[in-house]
Design a protein around this motif. Structure first.
Motif, PDB file in Angstrom:
ATOM      1  N   VAL A  66       0.826  -1.197   0.000  1.00  0.00           N
ATOM      2  CA  VAL A  66       0.000   0.000   0.000  1.00  0.00           C
ATOM      3  C   VAL A  66       0.868   1.257   0.000  1.00  0.00           C
ATOM      4  CG1 VAL A  66      -0.287   0.322   2.513  1.00  0.00           C
ATOM      5  CG2 VAL A  66      -2.139   0.947   0.955  1.00  0.00           C
ATOM      6  N   VAL A  67       2.013   1.202   0.651  1.00  0.00           N
ATOM      7  CA  VAL A  67       2.945   2.333   0.634  1.00  0.00           C
ATOM      8  C   VAL A  67       3.527   2.521  -0.763  1.00  0.00           C
ATOM      9  CG1 VAL A  67       5.207   3.119   1.450  1.00  0.00           C
ATOM     10  CG2 VAL A  67       3.523   2.280   3.081  1.00  0.00           C
ATOM     11  N   ALA A  68       3.915   1.424  -1.415  1.00  0.00           N
ATOM     12  CA  ALA A  68       4.497   1.506  -2.757  1.00  0.00           C
ATOM     13  C   ALA A  68       3.502   2.070  -3.763  1.00  0.00           C
ATOM     14  CB  ALA A  68       4.979   0.131  -3.202  1.00  0.00           C
ATOM     15  N   ILE A  69       2.263   1.581  -3.731  1.00  0.00           N
ATOM     16  CA  ILE A  69       1.238   2.090  -4.648  1.00  0.00           C
ATOM     17  C   ILE A  69       1.016   3.582  -4.435  1.00  0.00           C
ATOM     18  CG2 ILE A  69      -1.224   1.988  -5.225  1.00  0.00           C
ATOM     19  CD1 ILE A  69      -1.125  -1.015  -4.546  1.00  0.00           C
ATOM     20  N   SER A  70       0.908   3.987  -3.184  1.00  0.00           N
ATOM     21  CA  SER A  70       0.664   5.391  -2.858  1.00  0.00           C
ATOM     22  C   SER A  70       1.825   6.271  -3.291  1.00  0.00           C
ATOM     23  CB  SER A  70       0.425   5.544  -1.355  1.00  0.00           C
ATOM     24  OG  SER A  70      -0.647   4.731  -0.937  1.00  0.00           O
ATOM     25  N   LEU A  71       3.059   5.793  -3.096  1.00  0.00           N
ATOM     26  CA  LEU A  71       4.232   6.584  -3.486  1.00  0.00           C
ATOM     27  C   LEU A  71       4.320   6.753  -4.994  1.00  0.00           C
ATOM     28  CD1 LEU A  71       7.163   5.416  -1.160  1.00  0.00           C
ATOM     29  CD2 LEU A  71       6.053   7.660  -1.234  1.00  0.00           C
ATOM     30  N   VAL A  72       3.996   5.709  -5.748  1.00  0.00           N
ATOM     31  CA  VAL A  72       4.039   5.818  -7.212  1.00  0.00           C
ATOM     32  C   VAL A  72       3.042   6.876  -7.685  1.00  0.00           C
ATOM     33  CG1 VAL A  72       3.521   4.617  -9.371  1.00  0.00           C
ATOM     34  CG2 VAL A  72       4.888   3.485  -7.621  1.00  0.00           C
ATOM     35  N   ILE A  73       1.821   6.842  -7.140  1.00  0.00           N
ATOM     36  CA  ILE A  73       0.804   7.825  -7.519  1.00  0.00           C
ATOM     37  C   ILE A  73       1.232   9.228  -7.088  1.00  0.00           C
ATOM     38  CG2 ILE A  73      -1.584   8.559  -7.171  1.00  0.00           C
ATOM     39  CD1 ILE A  73      -2.282   5.593  -6.704  1.00  0.00           C
ATOM     40  N   ALA A  74       1.704   9.348  -5.853  1.00  0.00           N
ATOM     41  CA  ALA A  74       2.107  10.652  -5.333  1.00  0.00           C
ATOM     42  C   ALA A  74       3.302  11.214  -6.091  1.00  0.00           C
ATOM     43  CB  ALA A  74       2.437  10.551  -3.843  1.00  0.00           C
ATOM     44  N   MET A  75       4.223  10.351  -6.475  1.00  0.00           N
ATOM     45  CA  MET A  75       5.393  10.805  -7.220  1.00  0.00           C
ATOM     46  C   MET A  75       4.992  11.332  -8.594  1.00  0.00           C
ATOM     47  SD  MET A  75       8.909   8.729  -7.925  1.00  0.00           S
ATOM     48  CE  MET A  75      10.280   9.483  -8.814  1.00  0.00           C
ATOM     49  N   ALA A  76       4.081  10.603  -9.263  1.00  0.00           N
ATOM     50  CA  ALA A  76       3.614  11.064 -10.571  1.00  0.00           C
ATOM     51  C   ALA A  76       2.924  12.421 -10.449  1.00  0.00           C
ATOM     52  CB  ALA A  76       2.665  10.034 -11.175  1.00  0.00           C
ATOM     53  N   LEU A  77       2.028  12.554  -9.479  1.00  0.00           N
ATOM     54  CA  LEU A  77       1.316  13.821  -9.301  1.00  0.00           C
ATOM     55  C   LEU A  77       2.242  14.929  -8.827  1.00  0.00           C
ATOM     56  CD1 LEU A  77      -1.957  12.538  -7.560  1.00  0.00           C
ATOM     57  CD2 LEU A  77      -1.715  13.350  -9.908  1.00  0.00           C
ATOM     58  N   GLY A  78       3.075  14.609  -7.825  1.00  0.00           N
ATOM     59  CA  GLY A  78       3.936  15.625  -7.239  1.00  0.00           C
ATOM     60  C   GLY A  78       4.955  16.180  -8.207  1.00  0.00           C
ATOM     61  N   VAL A  79       5.582  15.303  -8.990  1.00  0.00           N
ATOM     62  CA  VAL A  79       6.576  15.770  -9.956  1.00  0.00           C
ATOM     63  C   VAL A  79       5.906  16.584 -11.057  1.00  0.00           C
ATOM     64  CG1 VAL A  79       8.253  15.050 -11.698  1.00  0.00           C
ATOM     65  CG2 VAL A  79       8.213  13.926  -9.469  1.00  0.00           C
ATOM     66  N   LEU A  80       4.738  16.144 -11.510  1.00  0.00           N
ATOM     67  CA  LEU A  80       4.020  16.897 -12.539  1.00  0.00           C
ATOM     68  C   LEU A  80       3.637  18.290 -12.038  1.00  0.00           C
ATOM     69  CD1 LEU A  80       1.670  14.220 -14.148  1.00  0.00           C
ATOM     70  CD2 LEU A  80       3.599  15.394 -15.235  1.00  0.00           C
ATOM     71  N   ILE A  81       3.142  18.353 -10.802  1.00  0.00           N
ATOM     72  CA  ILE A  81       2.790  19.663 -10.236  1.00  0.00           C
ATOM     73  C   ILE A  81       4.038  20.522 -10.081  1.00  0.00           C
ATOM     74  CG2 ILE A  81       1.904  20.838  -8.180  1.00  0.00           C
ATOM     75  CD1 ILE A  81       0.040  18.405  -7.786  1.00  0.00           C
ATOM     76  N   GLY A  82       5.122  19.924  -9.577  1.00  0.00           N
ATOM     77  CA  GLY A  82       6.368  20.676  -9.415  1.00  0.00           C
ATOM     78  C   GLY A  82       6.893  21.214 -10.734  1.00  0.00           C
ATOM     79  N   VAL A  83       6.842  20.384 -11.775  1.00  0.00           N
ATOM     80  CA  VAL A  83       7.299  20.819 -13.103  1.00  0.00           C
ATOM     81  C   VAL A  83       6.428  21.954 -13.626  1.00  0.00           C
ATOM     82  CG1 VAL A  83       7.442  20.089 -15.528  1.00  0.00           C
ATOM     83  CG2 VAL A  83       8.389  18.633 -13.727  1.00  0.00           C
ATOM     84  N   ALA A  84       5.129  21.888 -13.328  1.00  0.00           N
ATOM     85  CA  ALA A  84       4.200  22.899 -13.834  1.00  0.00           C
ATOM     86  C   ALA A  84       4.357  24.258 -13.150  1.00  0.00           C
ATOM     87  CB  ALA A  84       2.763  22.404 -13.674  1.00  0.00           C
ATOM     88  N   VAL A  85       4.796  24.271 -11.877  1.00  0.00           N
ATOM     89  CA  VAL A  85       4.776  25.537 -11.129  1.00  0.00           C
ATOM     90  C   VAL A  85       6.148  26.071 -10.743  1.00  0.00           C
ATOM     91  CG1 VAL A  85       2.540  24.862 -10.158  1.00  0.00           C
ATOM     92  CG2 VAL A  85       4.622  24.453  -8.817  1.00  0.00           C
ATOM     93  N   TRP A  86       7.235  25.335 -10.977  1.00  0.00           N
ATOM     94  CA  TRP A  86       8.528  25.705 -10.397  1.00  0.00           C
ATOM     95  C   TRP A  86       9.000  27.102 -10.796  1.00  0.00           C
ATOM     96  CZ3 TRP A  86      13.171  26.793 -12.903  1.00  0.00           C
ATOM     97  CH2 TRP A  86      13.173  26.584 -14.289  1.00  0.00           C
ATOM     98  N   ASN A  87       8.657  27.549 -12.007  1.00  0.00           N
ATOM     99  CA  ASN A  87       9.110  28.875 -12.474  1.00  0.00           C
ATOM    100  C   ASN A  87       7.974  29.885 -12.552  1.00  0.00           C
ATOM    101  OD1 ASN A  87       7.790  27.650 -14.582  1.00  0.00           O
ATOM    102  ND2 ASN A  87       9.246  28.300 -16.163  1.00  0.00           N
ATOM    103  N   ARG A  88       6.870  29.607 -11.857  1.00  0.00           N
ATOM    104  CA  ARG A  88       5.737  30.532 -11.794  1.00  0.00           C
ATOM    105  C   ARG A  88       5.504  30.892 -10.332  1.00  0.00           C
ATOM    106  NH1 ARG A  88       4.438  26.748 -15.811  1.00  0.00           N
ATOM    107  NH2 ARG A  88       3.828  27.671 -17.815  1.00  0.00           N
TER     108      ARG A  88
END
Length: 222
Positions: free
Chosen positions: A31-53
């Motif tokens: 359950v930790v692995a599944i959650s981390l994979v989802i969170a990593m996909a979302l978190g990195v995408l959000i970070g990439v989208a906002v890092w220079n804004r």
């Protein structure tokens, strides 16, 4: 009835329930692995989208920071009427709490990429997406994986609390022990679950150290 704890009784308890402990450990890790994979996909995408804004970056980090202050038991209680009991609310809650360190470290890592490196890539004719994928993210990776490592430790602990909503994992033993204080095996249940969570956290942390080492470019290693 003698309810006092002894080491011999604890060993006997483990011998009798070893297969259950292994099964719960596998559930906890899954359950930790599944959650981390989802969170990593979302978190990195959000970070990439906002890092220079600046405004979007501040909004995303503030929202994630506020979210992580919500008590885990309260969040699980709110999710259970919507998602039922078990894996559903557990995964959603773990993803929820994992986002802040991943978003934050993605933003920090990307902002630390030297501007001249980006300019050089742009001068070679690379587009924005290609620069991000081939240059910025690889350079930022050591910082990003550190955020994932922090999120992993956070989720391992919260996953134990998810037994409150019949979530999978070692929290079941902890809650069983706490709810049966005074019975013969209460301490054995609670101690087994707690020690197993600690050992699992240490093993996962060690695994992330190795992952970070072998997925980071040799030139970026400290």
């Amino acid at each position: 009835m003698n309810t006092g704890f002894t080491f011999s009784s604890f060993v006997e308890f483990l011998n009798e329930r070893w297969s259950d402990v292994v099964d719960l450990t596998v559930q906890h890790l899954t359950v930790v692995a599944i959650s981390l994979v989802i969170a990593m996909a979302l978190g990195v995408l959000i970070g990439v989208a906002v890092w220079n804004r600046p405004i979007s970056r501040a909004t995303a980090l503030t929202a994630a920071g506020i979210a992580i202050t919500i008590p885990s038991l309260a969040l699980l209680a709110l999710l259970s009427p919507l998602l039922g009991l078990g894996w559903g609310p557990t995964i959603v809650a773990l993803v929820f709490y994992s986002l802040l360190p991943i978003i934050r470290n993605t933003v920090v890592g990307l902002r630390e990429v030297p501007a001249d490196v980006v300019e050089s890539a742009r001068g070679m004719g690379m587009g924005r997406i290609r620069i991000m994928v081939t240059t910025q993210l690889p350079i930022a990776w050591p910082v990003i994986i550190t955020g994932v490592r922090v999120a992993a430790q956070l989720t391992i602990g919260i996953a134990a609390i998810a037994a409150y909503v019949a979530g999978p994992g070692l929290g079941q033993y902890i809650f069983t022990g706490l709810s049966s204080i005074g019975s013969k095996n209460a301490i054995n249940y609670a101690l087994t679950g707690t020690v197993a969570v600690i050992v699992l956290a240490l093993l996962v942390d060690g695994a992330f150290i190795l992952i970070a080492r072998y997925t980071t470019s040799r030139g970026l290693r400290a």
